[in-house]
Design a protein around this motif. Structure first.
Motif, short mmCIF file in Angstrom:
data_model
loop_
_atom_site.label_atom_id
_atom_site.label_comp_id
_atom_site.label_asym_id
_atom_site.label_seq_id
_atom_site.Cartn_x
_atom_site.Cartn_y
_atom_site.Cartn_z
N ASP A 1 15.90 49.86 30.03
CA ASP A 1 16.62 49.67 31.30
C ASP A 1 17.27 48.30 31.41
O ASP A 1 17.79 47.95 32.48
CB ASP A 1 15.68 49.91 32.49
N ILE A 2 17.28 47.52 30.33
CA ILE A 2 17.93 46.20 30.35
C ILE A 2 19.28 46.33 29.66
O ILE A 2 19.37 46.59 28.46
CB ILE A 2 17.05 45.13 29.67
N ASP A 3 20.34 46.14 30.45
CA ASP A 3 21.70 46.38 29.97
C ASP A 3 22.46 45.06 29.83
O ASP A 3 23.43 44.80 30.54
CB ASP A 3 22.46 47.29 30.94
N HIS B 1 26.93 50.88 29.04
CA HIS B 1 27.16 49.91 27.98
C HIS B 1 26.62 48.57 28.45
O HIS B 1 26.68 48.25 29.65
CB HIS B 1 28.66 49.79 27.67
N PRO B 2 26.06 47.76 27.56
CA PRO B 2 25.56 46.45 27.98
C PRO B 2 26.70 45.51 28.34
O PRO B 2 27.82 45.63 27.83
CB PRO B 2 24.80 45.96 26.74
N ALA C 1 8.38 43.20 28.53
CA ALA C 1 7.68 44.26 29.27
C ALA C 1 7.75 44.02 30.77
O ALA C 1 7.95 44.96 31.56
CB ALA C 1 6.23 44.35 28.81
N GLN C 2 7.59 42.76 31.20
CA GLN C 2 7.67 42.43 32.63
C GLN C 2 9.07 42.72 33.16
O GLN C 2 9.24 43.32 34.23
CB GLN C 2 7.34 40.95 32.85
N ALA C 3 10.08 42.27 32.41
CA ALA C 3 11.46 42.49 32.83
C ALA C 3 11.78 43.98 32.90
O ALA C 3 12.39 44.46 33.86
CB ALA C 3 12.42 41.77 31.88
N GLN C 4 11.36 44.73 31.89
CA GLN C 4 11.61 46.17 31.85
C GLN C 4 10.99 46.86 33.06
O GLN C 4 11.60 47.75 33.66
CB GLN C 4 11.08 46.78 30.56
N ALA C 5 9.78 46.46 33.43
CA ALA C 5 9.11 47.09 34.56
C ALA C 5 9.92 46.92 35.85
O ALA C 5 10.04 47.86 36.65
CB ALA C 5 7.71 46.50 34.74
N GLN D 1 23.82 55.32 35.76
CA GLN D 1 24.96 54.63 35.17
C GLN D 1 25.07 53.15 35.53
O GLN D 1 25.83 52.41 34.91
CB GLN D 1 26.26 55.34 35.54
N VAL D 2 24.32 52.67 36.54
CA VAL D 2 24.49 51.29 36.97
C VAL D 2 23.97 50.31 35.90
O VAL D 2 22.90 50.52 35.32
CB VAL D 2 23.82 51.02 38.33
N ILE D 3 24.75 49.30 35.61
CA ILE D 3 24.36 48.29 34.63
C ILE D 3 23.40 47.31 35.31
O ILE D 3 23.72 46.74 36.36
CB ILE D 3 25.60 47.53 34.10
#
Length: 255
Positions: free
Chosen positions: A226-228, A3-4, A181-185, A204-206
């Motif tokens: 992958d950004i929570d 969960h975010p 896109a940079q952050a996601q990478a 599972q890690v946030i």
């Protein structure tokens, strides 16, 4: 399923009046929002006041730092047990401002991580590279080194019920922000790096993004897989701006 989590780092800002007014406004703005964890980390001197102001809400209390010692002759410090005693749940460690202004090493931050886990508190481990390191293409190696300080001493299992905040130093308080896109990478790299030791823990890690997150860029950042959520600085001092970020994280989860 992850969960975010959107957490406000108030840094060195606040007063007794401001704490009451901001929390009251946040309670109104976020009363109907679900699907996203919310926390605030006021300065230590206001933690007890904030706890009472938050009572009955779904906003959790956090703190900005912890000492590695539990008691003793350590003037000016606050222990994990003390933070737990006043109701804090999420504790920020490894913030670039602590690394820079207080010369905190990766190894010292890993000790804080261990102390928090032992106390049953949730570490929010900040990692990230400087502008020079970013330009030199060292982003991944810097993040790996900072993660390895925990992984090599405590193992991947330590990241169960823990939070990582990727905060590129060049984007903190500068108005600059990594593109989605940079952050996601980088977030994908962080998850994969932990997965080398334990894929289930990595899943599972946030992993929050922090670095000039604001009402304008939050929604697009949170669409990345992958950004929570986010660790929010300046925008967390304004209830309306912080609420927009929380609502964007909640909507992204629904989508």
């Amino acid at each position: 399923m992850r969960h975010p989590l959107v957490m406000g780092n108030w840094k060195l800002n606040g007063s007794t009046l401001m704490v009451n007014e901001l929390i009251l406004a946040l309670r109104k703005e976020l009363s109907g929002v679900t699907g996203c964890g919310v926390a605030i980390a006021p300065p230590a001197i206001y933690l007890d006041q904030a706890k009472h102001a938050l009572a009955g809400s779904r906003i959790d209390l956090g703190a900005q730092n912890v000492d590695v010692n539990l008691s003793g002759a350590f003037t000016g410090e606050a222990s994990a047990d003390m933070l737990k005693d006043v109701g804090a749940k999420y504790i920020i460690i490894g913030h670039s401002e602590r690394r820079t202004y207080h010369s905190e090493s990766d190894e010292f931050i890993a000790k804080k991580f261990s102390v928090l886990k032992d106390a049953g508190l949730i570490p929010v481990l900040c990692i990230g590279e400087s502008e020079a390191e970013n330009e030199a293409g060292e982003t991944k190696s810097v993040c790996a080194r900072q993660l390895d300080a925990v992984l090599n001493t405590l193992g991947a299992a330590a990241f169960e019920n823990a939070v990582i905040a990727y905060e590129p130093i060049w984007a903190i308080g500068t108005g600059k922000s990594a593109t989605p896109a940079q952050a996601q990478a980088v977030h994908k790299f962080i998850r994969e790096h932990i997965a080398k030791q334990d894929a289930e823990v990595a899943k599972q890690v946030i992993i929050q993004y922090g670095g000039s997150v604001n009402a304008a860029n939050a929604a697009e950042l949170f669409t990345q897989p992958d950004i929570d959520g986010a660790l929010v600085g300046g925008a967390s001092l304004k209830a309306d701006a912080f609420a927009v970020i929380v609502k964007a994280a909640a909507e992204a989860k629904k989508a």
